[in-house]
Design a protein around this motif. Sequence first.
Motif, PDB file in Angstrom:
ATOM      1  N   LYS A  28       0.830  -1.207   0.000  1.00  0.00           N
ATOM      2  CA  LYS A  28       0.000   0.000   0.000  1.00  0.00           C
ATOM      3  C   LYS A  28       0.862   1.253   0.000  1.00  0.00           C
ATOM      4  O   LYS A  28       0.591   2.194  -0.746  1.00  0.00           O
ATOM      5  CB  LYS A  28      -0.933   0.019   1.214  1.00  0.00           C
ATOM      6  CG  LYS A  28      -2.118  -0.908   1.066  1.00  0.00           C
ATOM      7  CD  LYS A  28      -3.186  -0.591   2.073  1.00  0.00           C
ATOM      8  CE  LYS A  28      -3.020  -1.407   3.305  1.00  0.00           C
ATOM      9  NZ  LYS A  28      -4.130  -1.245   4.255  1.00  0.00           N
ATOM     10  N   LYS A  29       1.892   1.268   0.813  1.00  0.00           N
ATOM     11  CA  LYS A  29       2.776   2.433   0.895  1.00  0.00           C
ATOM     12  C   LYS A  29       3.418   2.725  -0.467  1.00  0.00           C
ATOM     13  O   LYS A  29       3.429   3.860  -0.934  1.00  0.00           O
ATOM     14  CB  LYS A  29       3.857   2.191   1.943  1.00  0.00           C
ATOM     15  CG  LYS A  29       4.775   3.345   2.160  1.00  0.00           C
ATOM     16  CD  LYS A  29       5.789   3.040   3.251  1.00  0.00           C
ATOM     17  CE  LYS A  29       6.763   4.178   3.436  1.00  0.00           C
ATOM     18  NZ  LYS A  29       7.761   3.896   4.464  1.00  0.00           N
ATOM     19  N   ILE A  30       3.919   1.690  -1.116  1.00  0.00           N
ATOM     20  CA  ILE A  30       4.542   1.840  -2.439  1.00  0.00           C
ATOM     21  C   ILE A  30       3.505   2.274  -3.470  1.00  0.00           C
ATOM     22  O   ILE A  30       3.738   3.173  -4.279  1.00  0.00           O
ATOM     23  CB  ILE A  30       5.230   0.528  -2.861  1.00  0.00           C
ATOM     24  CG1 ILE A  30       6.427   0.247  -1.959  1.00  0.00           C
ATOM     25  CG2 ILE A  30       5.648   0.579  -4.331  1.00  0.00           C
ATOM     26  CD1 ILE A  30       6.996  -1.152  -2.098  1.00  0.00           C
ATOM     27  N   GLY A  31       2.343   1.638  -3.447  1.00  0.00           N
ATOM     28  CA  GLY A  31       1.281   1.968  -4.393  1.00  0.00           C
ATOM     29  C   GLY A  31       0.778   3.389  -4.233  1.00  0.00           C
ATOM     30  O   GLY A  31       0.628   4.123  -5.218  1.00  0.00           O
ATOM     31  N   TYR A  32       0.521   3.812  -2.988  1.00  0.00           N
ATOM     32  CA  TYR A  32       0.036   5.168  -2.741  1.00  0.00           C
ATOM     33  C   TYR A  32       1.087   6.205  -3.124  1.00  0.00           C
ATOM     34  O   TYR A  32       0.754   7.276  -3.631  1.00  0.00           O
ATOM     35  CB  TYR A  32      -0.362   5.343  -1.280  1.00  0.00           C
ATOM     36  CG  TYR A  32      -1.554   4.506  -0.847  1.00  0.00           C
ATOM     37  CD1 TYR A  32      -2.430   3.929  -1.765  1.00  0.00           C
ATOM     38  CD2 TYR A  32      -1.803   4.285   0.495  1.00  0.00           C
ATOM     39  CE1 TYR A  32      -3.509   3.162  -1.357  1.00  0.00           C
ATOM     40  CE2 TYR A  32      -2.881   3.530   0.923  1.00  0.00           C
ATOM     41  CZ  TYR A  32      -3.726   2.972  -0.016  1.00  0.00           C
ATOM     42  OH  TYR A  32      -4.801   2.229   0.392  1.00  0.00           O
ATOM     43  N   ALA A  33       2.354   5.897  -2.905  1.00  0.00           N
ATOM     44  CA  ALA A  33       3.428   6.815  -3.298  1.00  0.00           C
ATOM     45  C   ALA A  33       3.445   6.970  -4.819  1.00  0.00           C
ATOM     46  O   ALA A  33       3.615   8.085  -5.337  1.00  0.00           O
ATOM     47  CB  ALA A  33       4.781   6.313  -2.794  1.00  0.00           C
ATOM     48  N   TRP A  34       3.269   5.873  -5.544  1.00  0.00           N
ATOM     49  CA  TRP A  34       3.240   5.945  -7.009  1.00  0.00           C
ATOM     50  C   TRP A  34       2.050   6.793  -7.464  1.00  0.00           C
ATOM     51  O   TRP A  34       2.184   7.642  -8.357  1.00  0.00           O
ATOM     52  CB  TRP A  34       3.158   4.548  -7.632  1.00  0.00           C
ATOM     53  CG  TRP A  34       3.288   4.581  -9.113  1.00  0.00           C
ATOM     54  CD1 TRP A  34       4.424   4.414  -9.842  1.00  0.00           C
ATOM     55  CD2 TRP A  34       2.242   4.836 -10.068  1.00  0.00           C
ATOM     56  NE1 TRP A  34       4.148   4.551 -11.187  1.00  0.00           N
ATOM     57  CE2 TRP A  34       2.823   4.808 -11.344  1.00  0.00           C
ATOM     58  CE3 TRP A  34       0.886   5.089  -9.969  1.00  0.00           C
ATOM     59  CZ2 TRP A  34       2.083   5.026 -12.505  1.00  0.00           C
ATOM     60  CZ3 TRP A  34       0.153   5.320 -11.124  1.00  0.00           C
ATOM     61  CH2 TRP A  34       0.753   5.275 -12.380  1.00  0.00           C
ATOM     62  N   LEU A  35       0.879   6.564  -6.874  1.00  0.00           N
ATOM     63  CA  LEU A  35      -0.314   7.330  -7.232  1.00  0.00           C
ATOM     64  C   LEU A  35      -0.081   8.829  -7.016  1.00  0.00           C
ATOM     65  O   LEU A  35      -0.414   9.645  -7.877  1.00  0.00           O
ATOM     66  CB  LEU A  35      -1.517   6.869  -6.404  1.00  0.00           C
ATOM     67  CG  LEU A  35      -2.064   5.478  -6.726  1.00  0.00           C
ATOM     68  CD1 LEU A  35      -3.030   5.023  -5.643  1.00  0.00           C
ATOM     69  CD2 LEU A  35      -2.741   5.462  -8.094  1.00  0.00           C
ATOM     70  N   ALA A  36       0.499   9.187  -5.878  1.00  0.00           N
ATOM     71  CA  ALA A  36       0.762  10.598  -5.565  1.00  0.00           C
ATOM     72  C   ALA A  36       1.776  11.193  -6.545  1.00  0.00           C
ATOM     73  O   ALA A  36       1.585  12.308  -7.049  1.00  0.00           O
ATOM     74  CB  ALA A  36       1.256  10.737  -4.132  1.00  0.00           C
ATOM     75  N   LYS A  37       2.837  10.463  -6.814  1.00  0.00           N
ATOM     76  CA  LYS A  37       3.890  10.953  -7.716  1.00  0.00           C
ATOM     77  C   LYS A  37       3.350  11.256  -9.116  1.00  0.00           C
ATOM     78  O   LYS A  37       3.782  12.194  -9.777  1.00  0.00           O
ATOM     79  CB  LYS A  37       5.014   9.920  -7.804  1.00  0.00           C
ATOM     80  CG  LYS A  37       6.136  10.311  -8.731  1.00  0.00           C
ATOM     81  CD  LYS A  37       7.218   9.253  -8.780  1.00  0.00           C
ATOM     82  CE  LYS A  37       8.307   9.644  -9.764  1.00  0.00           C
ATOM     83  NZ  LYS A  37       9.318   8.598  -9.881  1.00  0.00           N
TER      84      LYS A  37
END
Length: 71
Positions: A28-37
């Motif tokens: 989730k942390k990696i996925g949410y970071a990608w979404l934000a980026k």
Amino acid sequence: MYHMTVYDENGNKLYDEPISAQTDEEAKKIGYAWLAKHGHETKPHRIFHTTGRLVSFKPHQFDLKRGKATL
């Protein structure tokens, strides 16, 4: 192993790639970071373990008056 798929308002795939993570929280942390980026925080998406376990899901929002999906 995990996987993330991101969709536009028409259901077309914007992103469909594996995520290398050891836990659901890390995925989730990696996925949410990608979404934000990439500016896709409001886009429908799913993050799941390759065994099929759903980790995160944001469905399309539907505008009943317009009869269309919204973001």
